[in-house]
Design a protein around this motif. Structure first.
Motif, PDB file in Angstrom:
ATOM      1  N   ILE A 278       0.447  -1.495   0.072  1.00  0.00           N
ATOM      2  CA  ILE A 278      -0.057  -0.020  -0.211  1.00  0.00           C
ATOM      3  C   ILE A 278       0.682   1.855  -0.223  1.00  0.00           C
ATOM      4  CG2 ILE A 278      -1.851   1.346   1.295  1.00  0.00           C
ATOM      5  CD1 ILE A 278      -2.877  -1.220   2.477  1.00  0.00           C
ATOM      6  N   THR A 279       0.314   2.283  -0.906  1.00  0.00           N
ATOM      7  CA  THR A 279       1.382   3.843  -1.197  1.00  0.00           C
ATOM      8  C   THR A 279       0.094   4.102  -0.209  1.00  0.00           C
ATOM      9  OG1 THR A 279       0.624   4.358  -2.684  1.00  0.00           O
ATOM     10  CG2 THR A 279       2.158   2.575  -2.945  1.00  0.00           C
ATOM     11  N   ASP A 280       0.782   5.685  -0.222  1.00  0.00           N
ATOM     12  CA  ASP A 280       0.045   6.989  -0.345  1.00  0.00           C
ATOM     13  C   ASP A 280       0.317   7.701  -0.778  1.00  0.00           C
ATOM     14  OD1 ASP A 280       2.303   7.957  -0.127  1.00  0.00           O
ATOM     15  OD2 ASP A 280       3.178   8.727   1.789  1.00  0.00           O
ATOM     16  N   ALA A 281      -0.801   9.105  -0.456  1.00  0.00           N
ATOM     17  CA  ALA A 281      -0.706   9.850  -1.765  1.00  0.00           C
ATOM     18  C   ALA A 281       0.420  10.216  -3.039  1.00  0.00           C
ATOM     19  CB  ALA A 281      -1.466  11.073  -1.733  1.00  0.00           C
ATOM     20  N   ASP A 282       1.888  10.186  -2.168  1.00  0.00           N
ATOM     21  CA  ASP A 282       3.423  10.390  -2.691  1.00  0.00           C
ATOM     22  C   ASP A 282       3.925   9.120  -3.156  1.00  0.00           C
ATOM     23  OD1 ASP A 282       2.839  12.859  -2.170  1.00  0.00           O
ATOM     24  OD2 ASP A 282       2.959  12.592  -0.207  1.00  0.00           O
ATOM     25  N   ASP A 283       3.136   8.012  -3.299  1.00  0.00           N
ATOM     26  CA  ASP A 283       3.822   6.919  -4.281  1.00  0.00           C
ATOM     27  C   ASP A 283       4.535   6.028  -2.312  1.00  0.00           C
ATOM     28  OD1 ASP A 283       2.052   6.714  -6.054  1.00  0.00           O
ATOM     29  OD2 ASP A 283       3.249   7.782  -7.560  1.00  0.00           O
ATOM     30  N   LYS A 284       4.916   6.643  -1.926  1.00  0.00           N
ATOM     31  CA  LYS A 284       5.498   6.180  -0.543  1.00  0.00           C
ATOM     32  C   LYS A 284       4.753   5.072   0.611  1.00  0.00           C
ATOM     33  CE  LYS A 284       8.224  10.121   0.476  1.00  0.00           C
ATOM     34  NZ  LYS A 284       8.493  11.172   1.374  1.00  0.00           N
ATOM     35  N   LEU A 285       5.591   4.002  -0.022  1.00  0.00           N
ATOM     36  CA  LEU A 285       5.211   2.308   0.529  1.00  0.00           C
ATOM     37  C   LEU A 285       4.575   2.997   2.325  1.00  0.00           C
ATOM     38  CD1 LEU A 285       7.247   0.233  -1.022  1.00  0.00           C
ATOM     39  CD2 LEU A 285       5.103  -0.103  -1.790  1.00  0.00           C
ATOM     40  N   SER A 286       3.399   2.527   2.200  1.00  0.00           N
ATOM     41  CA  SER A 286       3.115   2.273   4.040  1.00  0.00           C
ATOM     42  C   SER A 286       2.552   1.025   4.911  1.00  0.00           C
ATOM     43  CB  SER A 286       2.059   3.481   4.385  1.00  0.00           C
ATOM     44  OG  SER A 286       0.351   2.835   3.024  1.00  0.00           O
ATOM     45  N   PHE A 287       2.755   0.113   3.667  1.00  0.00           N
ATOM     46  CA  PHE A 287       2.342  -1.357   4.475  1.00  0.00           C
ATOM     47  C   PHE A 287       2.989  -1.851   2.994  1.00  0.00           C
ATOM     48  CE2 PHE A 287       0.193  -5.513   4.244  1.00  0.00           C
ATOM     49  CZ  PHE A 287       0.525  -5.924   5.210  1.00  0.00           C
ATOM     50  N   LEU A 288       3.646  -3.389   3.585  1.00  0.00           N
ATOM     51  CA  LEU A 288       4.947  -4.336   2.602  1.00  0.00           C
ATOM     52  C   LEU A 288       3.679  -5.624   3.791  1.00  0.00           C
ATOM     53  CD1 LEU A 288       7.700  -2.569   2.337  1.00  0.00           C
ATOM     54  CD2 LEU A 288       5.354  -3.132   0.612  1.00  0.00           C
ATOM     55  N   ASN A 289       3.802  -6.790   3.473  1.00  0.00           N
ATOM     56  CA  ASN A 289       3.864  -8.323   3.734  1.00  0.00           C
ATOM     57  C   ASN A 289       5.298  -8.671   3.273  1.00  0.00           C
ATOM     58  OD1 ASN A 289       3.429  -8.517   1.001  1.00  0.00           O
ATOM     59  ND2 ASN A 289       2.496 -10.825   1.466  1.00  0.00           N
ATOM     60  N   PRO A 290       5.171  -9.385   4.769  1.00  0.00           N
ATOM     61  CA  PRO A 290       6.705 -10.793   4.022  1.00  0.00           C
ATOM     62  C   PRO A 290       7.186 -11.348   2.699  1.00  0.00           C
ATOM     63  CG  PRO A 290       5.368 -11.590   6.130  1.00  0.00           C
ATOM     64  CD  PRO A 290       4.361 -10.767   5.359  1.00  0.00           C
ATOM     65  N   ALA A 291       6.879 -11.475   1.785  1.00  0.00           N
ATOM     66  CA  ALA A 291       6.963 -12.324   0.303  1.00  0.00           C
ATOM     67  C   ALA A 291       7.320 -10.799  -0.119  1.00  0.00           C
ATOM     68  CB  ALA A 291       5.145 -11.778  -0.205  1.00  0.00           C
ATOM     69  N   TRP A 292       7.429  -9.914   0.273  1.00  0.00           N
ATOM     70  CA  TRP A 292       8.587  -8.493  -0.169  1.00  0.00           C
ATOM     71  C   TRP A 292       9.961  -8.829   0.256  1.00  0.00           C
ATOM     72  CZ3 TRP A 292       8.076  -4.581  -3.526  1.00  0.00           C
ATOM     73  CH2 TRP A 292       9.669  -3.229  -3.066  1.00  0.00           C
ATOM     74  N   THR A 293      10.096  -9.816   1.158  1.00  0.00           N
ATOM     75  CA  THR A 293      11.223  -9.524   1.508  1.00  0.00           C
ATOM     76  C   THR A 293      12.117 -10.775   0.721  1.00  0.00           C
ATOM     77  OG1 THR A 293      10.831  -8.300   3.710  1.00  0.00           O
ATOM     78  CG2 THR A 293      12.634 -10.007   2.938  1.00  0.00           C
ATOM     79  N   GLN A 294      10.708 -11.813   0.247  1.00  0.00           N
ATOM     80  CA  GLN A 294      11.376 -12.676   0.023  1.00  0.00           C
ATOM     81  C   GLN A 294      11.296 -12.349  -1.786  1.00  0.00           C
ATOM     82  OE1 GLN A 294       8.050 -15.849   0.043  1.00  0.00           O
ATOM     83  NE2 GLN A 294       8.246 -15.924   2.192  1.00  0.00           N
TER      84      GLN A 294
END
Length: 453
Positions: free
Chosen positions: A346-362
């Motif tokens: 999930i990103t905010d209005a400025d396209d900055k990441l605000s949520f990531l699940n563990p699969a992102w690291t994988q």
């Protein structure tokens, strides 16, 4: 002694004293100083004339002094009478006396709405001036005053042709030490209107809490005994009104383990300590079951200047049930998201990441805490270039409801991986919700198949 005899007796006493002193004193002096009897006889005549002149002057001075004192007293009485009339007019007050009938002052006649011809009237005439609903009470009070010598204070409405604004009068009377029946009449219409408005306000307040099913209100005296219990309290705690009146707060709805603590907190508040803050608490029903409520407290003083505690409780059973279900749902959702092989972001209005699940690291190799707050384009530079950038702008402007694309993902090792990205716009915060699926192996297989072909 009667006041009107004091001045005359004082004047007569002074005259007798002066006469006696003059007669005996002058005769003694004449006989002591003059031995000629013929000369003494002649001087007796002059002495008599001189006595007349001196006594007349003395009487004149005494009379003048009494007259001046009477004039000053009369002026003072006139001033006090005018001041009393002015005060009575400002206070809406008039006076009366009963001597074989009522004798009204001018101010009283004005309050009664009568002319000077009615300055004297009987009891029946007075009753005819009043509203029929008030006559019996006034008649009983007047009979108690005239026959039983009991002081009275009774209110009554005037009989008016158009009672848009009824005129209320307060009739007071008593018997003084001389046996005279005296009294006052006062306009209390403003007071009656204020009392009526206060009763209506209290009635609306009571109806508000009686007819609000989810707001339970209880009132307790300074000993924490129930003095008020609305219907919502019965629905919430299970006690009928007749079951709780006079019983203590802690005996009814406070769990056993917290009773001493609650009683001490209330007593401390009454002695000037800190008030009990509003909070979510667990209280006890009649059947012993516990219920979550949001409880607010208010300490007031009644008309006798005694402290009263009022508790306003809102049932949180449904809210707690919904919160519990929501927490279970969120836990399931989080567990599902964390176990997915696809990266969810999930990103905010400025396209900055605000949520990531563990699969992102994988997939990317980057730790989550290092990636949060970074722009999405840092890991997928193609989103800022060419066609992909244009399509991303169309998604943000609302022209596209969702966007599916493939691009290169920069991993922490410096290599690139082919990923499939699914993007959706969330309004009104204009944030992006999306998933990232690793298609690098599939892309390499397709590439080798094309080369073999």
């Amino acid at each position: 002694m009667r006041p009107d005899l004091q001045g005359s007796l004082r004047l007569a006493g002074v005259y007798i004293l002066f006469s006696a002193l003059w007669i005996f004193g002058s005769d003694y002096l004449l006989h002591a100083l003059i031995k000629d009897s013929e000369l003494v006889a002649e001087l007796q005549t002059g002495k008599g004339l001189l006595f007349i002149l001196l006594s007349s002057g003395l009487i004149f001075l005494l009379s003048l002094r009494d007259r001046q004192a009477q004039r000053q007293l009369l002026e003072k009485l006139t001033h006090n009478s005018r001041l009393l009339q002015h005060t009575q007019r400002n206070a809406g007050l008039g006076s009366w006396e009963y001597r074989d009938g009522f004798h009204w002052s001018e101010e009283a006649l004005g309050l009664l709405g009568r002319v000077s011809d009615n300055q004297q009237c009987s009891i029946n005439q007075l009753l005819s001036w009043l509203h029929p609903a008030e006559r019996s009470a006034v008649q009983r009070a007047l009979l108690a005053l005239l026959e039983g010598r009991h002081p009275i204070m009774v209110s009554a409405r005037l009989l008016q042709a158009q009672p848009h604004q009824p005129t209320w009068l307060m009739l007071r009377g008593e018997v003084d030490e001389h046996g005279r029946v005296l009294g006052t009449v006062q306009n209390i219409s403003a007071q009656k209107r204020d009392e009526s408005a206060l009763r209506e306000s209290e009635q609306r307040f009571r109806q508000l809490f009686e007819q609000t099913p989810r707001i339970a209100v209880q009132g307790y005296d300074r000993e924490r005994r129930v003095i008020y219990w609305n219907q919502a309290s019965t629905l919430l705690y299970g006690y009928a009104v007749h079951e709780v009146m006079g019983r203590r707060l802690e005996e009814l709805i406070v769990p056993l383990a917290a009773r001493s603590k609650v009683a001490s907190a209330i007593n401390l508040w009454q002695l000037g300590g800190p008030p009990i803050p509003a909070a979510e608490v667990q209280l006890q029903r009649k059947d012993g079951s516990l219920v979550w409520v949001y409880s607010s407290h208010l300490m007031l003083r009644n008309s006798l200047d005694q402290l009263e505690l009022y508790c306003v409780d809102i049932d949180l059973t449904e809210q707690k049930k919904i919160d519990s279900e929501l927490q279970i749902s969120e836990s399931r959702y989080r567990s599902l998201v964390e176990q997915l092989g696809d990266a969810i972001f999930i990103t905010d209005a400025d396209d900055k990441l605000s949520f990531l699940n563990p699969a992102w690291t994988q997939i990317s190799g980057y730790p989550i805490h290092e990636s949060l707050g970074s722009p999405l384009q840092r890991f997928m530079p193609e989103l800022n270039q060419g066609t992909l950038h244009q399509r991303l702008q169309e998604l943000r402007s609302g022209k596209l409801s969702s966007l599916r694309l493939e691009c290169q993902l920069l991993t922490s090792s410096g290599q690139t991986r082919r990923v499939e990205v699914q993007l959706n716009l969330s309004l009104p915060e204009h944030s992006l919700h999306g998933s990232l699926h690793d298609v690098n192996e599939r892309h390499q297989v397709q590439y080798r198949q094309r080369e073999q072909s």
